[in-house]
Design a protein around this motif. Structure first.
Motif: not given
Length: 79
Positions: A58-65, A67-73
């Motif tokens: 949940n923490k990854i999905e809510k933080d677009p910055n 490194p493991m967020h979809e927009t970063q990948l």
């Protein structure tokens, strides 16, 4: 290479099945209290890690910055 983290995987399914079997057939606090508490402790550890893994996802999905967020990948080359 970063892979997406799954909320529920095959190992969790096996652990749940084993937990149900242990609850139904192996817990005997009158004769084997030590083993019963040990088995409950192991499954409690599994539940705790499952909860914290979902909190982490949940923490990854809510933080677009992150490194493991979809927009970063999306911009990285997959090997």
């Amino acid at each position: 290479m970063n892979k997406p983290i799954k909320r529920w995987n095959l190992l969790d399914t096996v652990n749940l099945a084993l937990f149900i079997v242990v609850l139904l057939f192996f817990l005997d606090f009158n004769n084997n209290a030590t083993i019963s508490f040990l088995l409950l402790g192991v499954f409690l550890l599994w539940v705790i890690t499952l909860v914290f893994r979902n909190i982490f996802i949940n923490k990854i999905e809510k933080d677009p910055n992150h490194p493991m967020h979809e927009t970063q990948l999306q911009g990285k080359k997959k090997i």
